[in-house]
Motif scaffolding. Structure first.
Motif, PDB file in Angstrom:
ATOM      1  N   THR A 104      35.903  46.310  33.281  1.00  0.00           N
ATOM      2  CA  THR A 104      35.550  45.870  34.637  1.00  0.00           C
ATOM      3  C   THR A 104      35.760  44.374  34.820  1.00  0.00           C
ATOM      4  OG1 THR A 104      33.884  47.612  34.783  1.00  0.00           O
ATOM      5  CG2 THR A 104      33.698  45.801  36.361  1.00  0.00           C
ATOM      6  N   LEU A 105      35.421  43.599  33.793  1.00  0.00           N
ATOM      7  CA  LEU A 105      35.436  42.141  33.914  1.00  0.00           C
ATOM      8  C   LEU A 105      36.841  41.599  34.146  1.00  0.00           C
ATOM      9  CD1 LEU A 105      33.760  39.466  33.609  1.00  0.00           C
ATOM     10  CD2 LEU A 105      34.415  39.528  31.193  1.00  0.00           C
ATOM     11  N   LEU A 106      37.816  42.176  33.475  1.00  0.00           N
ATOM     12  CA  LEU A 106      39.185  41.656  33.538  1.00  0.00           C
ATOM     13  C   LEU A 106      40.043  42.536  34.438  1.00  0.00           C
ATOM     14  CD1 LEU A 106      39.679  40.855  29.746  1.00  0.00           C
ATOM     15  CD2 LEU A 106      38.846  39.333  31.556  1.00  0.00           C
ATOM     16  N   PRO A 107      40.531  41.999  35.545  1.00  0.00           N
ATOM     17  CA  PRO A 107      41.318  42.817  36.486  1.00  0.00           C
ATOM     18  C   PRO A 107      42.542  43.447  35.853  1.00  0.00           C
ATOM     19  CG  PRO A 107      40.725  40.685  37.455  1.00  0.00           C
ATOM     20  CD  PRO A 107      40.361  40.621  36.012  1.00  0.00           C
ATOM     21  N   GLU A 315      28.500  48.011  36.431  1.00  0.00           N
ATOM     22  CA  GLU A 315      27.488  47.733  37.454  1.00  0.00           C
ATOM     23  C   GLU A 315      26.845  46.370  37.221  1.00  0.00           C
ATOM     24  OE1 GLU A 315      24.725  50.938  37.395  1.00  0.00           O
ATOM     25  OE2 GLU A 315      26.155  52.428  38.138  1.00  0.00           O
ATOM     26  N   VAL A 316      26.581  46.021  35.949  1.00  0.00           N
ATOM     27  CA  VAL A 316      25.973  44.729  35.633  1.00  0.00           C
ATOM     28  C   VAL A 316      26.912  43.593  36.013  1.00  0.00           C
ATOM     29  CG1 VAL A 316      25.157  43.239  33.762  1.00  0.00           C
ATOM     30  CG2 VAL A 316      24.533  45.663  33.779  1.00  0.00           C
ATOM     31  N   VAL A 317      28.188  43.724  35.663  1.00  0.00           N
ATOM     32  CA  VAL A 317      29.172  42.679  35.956  1.00  0.00           C
ATOM     33  C   VAL A 317      29.260  42.453  37.466  1.00  0.00           C
ATOM     34  CG1 VAL A 317      31.641  42.141  35.930  1.00  0.00           C
ATOM     35  CG2 VAL A 317      30.530  42.982  33.854  1.00  0.00           C
ATOM     36  N   ARG A 318      29.319  43.533  38.213  1.00  0.00           N
ATOM     37  CA  ARG A 318      29.440  43.404  39.674  1.00  0.00           C
ATOM     38  C   ARG A 318      28.164  42.833  40.287  1.00  0.00           C
ATOM     39  NH1 ARG A 318      32.546  48.177  38.746  1.00  0.00           N
ATOM     40  NH2 ARG A 318      30.671  49.467  38.827  1.00  0.00           N
ATOM     41  N   ALA A 319      26.994  43.300  39.819  1.00  0.00           N
ATOM     42  CA  ALA A 319      25.722  42.823  40.392  1.00  0.00           C
ATOM     43  C   ALA A 319      25.504  41.348  40.121  1.00  0.00           C
ATOM     44  CB  ALA A 319      24.566  43.652  39.821  1.00  0.00           C
TER      45      ALA A 319
END
Length: 325
Positions: A104-107, A315-319
């Motif tokens: 999630t972190l890296l596009p 979810e954590v990365v986005r929040a």
């Protein structure tokens, strides 16, 4: 000494291992196995990988050679495993950040952990430890928060790299306390510890095992641990909940991975050897004495767990609005 609950779990794994061995091709392995570690030597993932590699070498009757392939927060080495020949002779030993968070972190993360690996097992889990340089006048979490609020933006916290559980532990801490502490990522835990000892950064969130000897020697001051209960390795250090900060129960897990497409009988053979290796008292005690929790999961359980963790950490990365530094 292995605690009774851990001993029963390890015994169960050891009893299951012969059946799995019988299902595996007995001709495998007939040459050395490479174990790629996507972080520099001396860090917690590397240290744990070397413990497992030694025990696996003895179980498999062949050399298991650790090769450090660090870079980009674990991406380089983990991607090398995903793209390796799926014959069981190239494996990876990676962690939560590289396997679950980076998706999630890296596009443009080059691998998808939900489909690009044939997991052999999740082998252990370790909490994150919050430490400070002894020169910092903070002897508790409350004092650190007060200091950070009194001098917003002055303090820095080091981590083993962007996106790992140490980094996200720091971000969660900032959200939970309102402390303004800047993140400084390093290329692994070892250089982050060097920076903390040299007072280049005042604070660090890192895996407990790699910080443990420095705390025991009095070179660093531990303020809190992310486990639900106090660590037997540092019984005097409070949990974050005890220190008044909620939502900080975080565990960094280590996974033994083969590339997707590895023959199931070879994965089964590797899992059987891993279960037997982790059931060895000497191996288990090395992990437990460093504050780690032994985990031996079946390949199918490990794959399901990784898929769940990709979703949870996404979810954590986005929040938290975390971006790759």
């Amino acid at each position: 000494m292995v605690p009774p609950l851990a001993r029963r779990a390890l015994l169960g794994a050891a009893l299951a291992a012969p059946a799995l061995r019988g299902a595996a091709a007995q001709s495998f392995p007939d040459k050395p196995i490479r174990l790629l570690v996507p972080f520099p030597p001396g860090g917690p993932v590397d240290l744990s990988a070397r413990i497992v590699a030694q025990a696996l070498s003895e179980e498999l009757k062949t050399s298991v050679v650790v090769e450090n392939r660090s870079g980009a927060g674990g991406v380089v080495g983990t991607d090398a495993v995903a793209k390796a020949q799926p014959d069981g002779y190239t494996l990876g030993f990676s962690s939560t950040g590289a396997v679950a968070v980076n998706v999630t972190l890296l596009p443009n993360n080059p691998y998808d952990s939900r489909k690009d690996f044939a997991p052999v097992s999740i082998v252990a889990g370790v909490p994150t430890l919050l430490c400070v340089n002894p020169k910092l006048p903070a002897r508790s979490v409350a004092e650190l928060v007060a200091l950070a609020k009194a001098q917003p933006g002055r303090l820095n916290f080091g981590s083993s790299g962007p996106g790992g559980t140490p980094h996200l532990s720091g971000e969660r801490f900032k959200l939970a306390t309102g402390a303004n502490i800047a993140h400084v990522p390093y290329r692994g835990a070892a250089p982050a510890i060097t920076a903390l000892l040299a007072d280049e950064v005042e604070v660090a969130f890192l895996d407990l095992p790699v910080l443990l000897p420095h705390v025991q020697e009095g070179r660093l001051r531990a303020l809190a641990v992310t486990s639900p209960q106090r660590s037997p390795a540092l019984p005097e250090v409070p949990t974050f909940a005890e220190a008044g900060v909620q939502g900080m129960e975080i565990e960094n897990w280590y996974a033994l991975l083969a590339p997707a497409g590895t023959p199931p009988d070879r994965v089964a053979r590797l899992h059987a050897a891993t279960a037997a290796a982790m059931a060895r008292p000497a191996t288990a005690n090395q992990f437990i004495s460093q504050g780690a929790r032994i985990i031996v999961s079946r390949p199918d359980e490990a794959l399901s767990f990784i898929r769940e963790e990709v979703g949870r950490w996404g979810e954590v990365v986005r929040a938290a609005g975390v971006k790759a530094d």
